[in-house]
Design a protein around this motif. Structure first.
Motif, PDB file in Angstrom:
ATOM      1  N   GLN A  22      48.116   7.656  33.384  1.00 62.11           N
ATOM      2  CA  GLN A  22      46.895   6.865  33.523  1.00 62.11           C
ATOM      3  C   GLN A  22      46.928   5.656  32.594  1.00 62.11           C
ATOM      4  O   GLN A  22      46.498   4.567  32.965  1.00 62.11           O
ATOM      5  N   VAL A  23      47.468   5.851  31.408  1.00 61.73           N
ATOM      6  CA  VAL A  23      47.585   4.746  30.447  1.00 61.73           C
ATOM      7  C   VAL A  23      48.524   3.675  30.994  1.00 61.73           C
ATOM      8  O   VAL A  23      48.229   2.474  30.909  1.00 61.73           O
ATOM      9  N   ALA A  26      46.712   1.711  33.713  1.00 58.97           N
ATOM     10  CA  ALA A  26      45.723   0.795  33.128  1.00 58.97           C
ATOM     11  C   ALA A  26      46.404  -0.431  32.534  1.00 58.97           C
ATOM     12  O   ALA A  26      45.959  -1.560  32.740  1.00 58.97           O
ATOM     13  N   ALA A  32      40.980  -1.832  31.002  1.00 60.48           N
ATOM     14  CA  ALA A  32      40.786  -0.842  29.943  1.00 60.48           C
ATOM     15  C   ALA A  32      41.116   0.552  30.474  1.00 60.48           C
ATOM     16  O   ALA A  32      40.902   0.852  31.648  1.00 60.48           O
ATOM     17  N   ARG A  33      41.631   1.369  29.591  1.00 57.26           N
ATOM     18  CA  ARG A  33      41.970   2.747  29.959  1.00 57.26           C
ATOM     19  C   ARG A  33      40.751   3.467  30.533  1.00 57.26           C
ATOM     20  O   ARG A  33      40.845   4.158  31.530  1.00 57.26           O
ATOM     21  N   GLN A  34      39.595   3.279  29.900  1.00 57.71           N
ATOM     22  CA  GLN A  34      38.375   3.946  30.378  1.00 57.71           C
ATOM     23  C   GLN A  34      37.991   3.451  31.771  1.00 57.71           C
ATOM     24  O   GLN A  34      37.538   4.230  32.611  1.00 57.71           O
ATOM     25  N   THR A  35      38.194   2.184  32.042  1.00 54.80           N
ATOM     26  CA  THR A  35      37.911   1.638  33.375  1.00 54.80           C
ATOM     27  C   THR A  35      38.792   2.321  34.404  1.00 54.80           C
ATOM     28  O   THR A  35      38.327   2.720  35.474  1.00 54.80           O
ATOM     29  N   TYR A  36      40.079   2.475  34.067  1.00 50.09           N
ATOM     30  CA  TYR A  36      40.984   3.158  34.984  1.00 50.09           C
ATOM     31  C   TYR A  36      40.557   4.611  35.183  1.00 50.09           C
ATOM     32  O   TYR A  36      40.528   5.111  36.310  1.00 50.09           O
ATOM     33  N   LEU A  37      40.206   5.287  34.099  1.00 52.42           N
ATOM     34  CA  LEU A  37      39.772   6.685  34.204  1.00 52.42           C
ATOM     35  C   LEU A  37      38.541   6.802  35.102  1.00 52.42           C
ATOM     36  O   LEU A  37      38.453   7.716  35.930  1.00 52.42           O
ATOM     37  N   ASP A  38      37.603   5.877  34.961  1.00 52.59           N
ATOM     38  CA  ASP A  38      36.409   5.896  35.806  1.00 52.59           C
ATOM     39  C   ASP A  38      36.768   5.736  37.279  1.00 52.59           C
ATOM     40  O   ASP A  38      36.164   6.362  38.150  1.00 52.59           O
ATOM     41  N   TYR A  41      38.571   9.079  38.391  1.00 49.09           N
ATOM     42  CA  TYR A  41      37.670  10.231  38.421  1.00 49.09           C
ATOM     43  C   TYR A  41      36.512  10.042  39.392  1.00 49.09           C
ATOM     44  O   TYR A  41      35.647  10.902  39.509  1.00 49.09           O
ATOM     45  N   LYS A  43      34.075   7.832  39.331  1.00 50.80           N
ATOM     46  CA  LYS A  43      32.800   7.410  38.748  1.00 50.80           C
ATOM     47  C   LYS A  43      32.406   6.014  39.216  1.00 50.80           C
ATOM     48  O   LYS A  43      31.221   5.698  39.293  1.00 50.80           O
TER      49      LYS A  43
END
Length: 101
Positions: A22-23, A26, A32-38, A41, A43
């Motif tokens: 995932q990193v 991204a 951003a890593r969190q943007t990719y995670l969202d 997932y 979200k």
């Protein structure tokens, strides 16, 4: 399956097929890593520019990620075969005419 769910499942699937974390994804997408995670997932859905970047990164069409798949329901295989044969025969040169005399 709705588009949001289809997208995040497909995103995870192609990322794993590429052997990418995932990193890594991204970083390659410059988000951003969190943007990719969202995104992965489910979200959030990607902005258009991010969707295009994802498509390019994983060498898949945008349509692939939106869950669009051609339907084979009510698909007449014989009709398609006849149409293809008709087109091929219409465009194909006559072999006898191509032979030197």
């Amino acid at each position: 399956m709705n588009t949001a769910n289809a997208f995040h499942f497909l995103l995870k699937q192609v990322r794993e097929e590429q052997g990418m974390t995932q990193v890594d994804a991204a970083k390659n997408l410059k988000i951003a890593r969190q943007t990719y995670l969202d995104l992965e997932y489910g979200k959030t859905l990607p902005r258009l520019d991010t969707l295009i970047a994802i498509s390019a990164l994983f060498n898949k069409s945008v349509a692939y990620f939106t869950g669009e798949r051609p339907s084979l329901d009510s698909f007449d295989t014989m009709e398609l075969l006849e149409e293809l044969q008709h087109r091929h025969l219409k465009k194909a040169p006559n072999i006898a005419d191509a032979m030197p005399h």
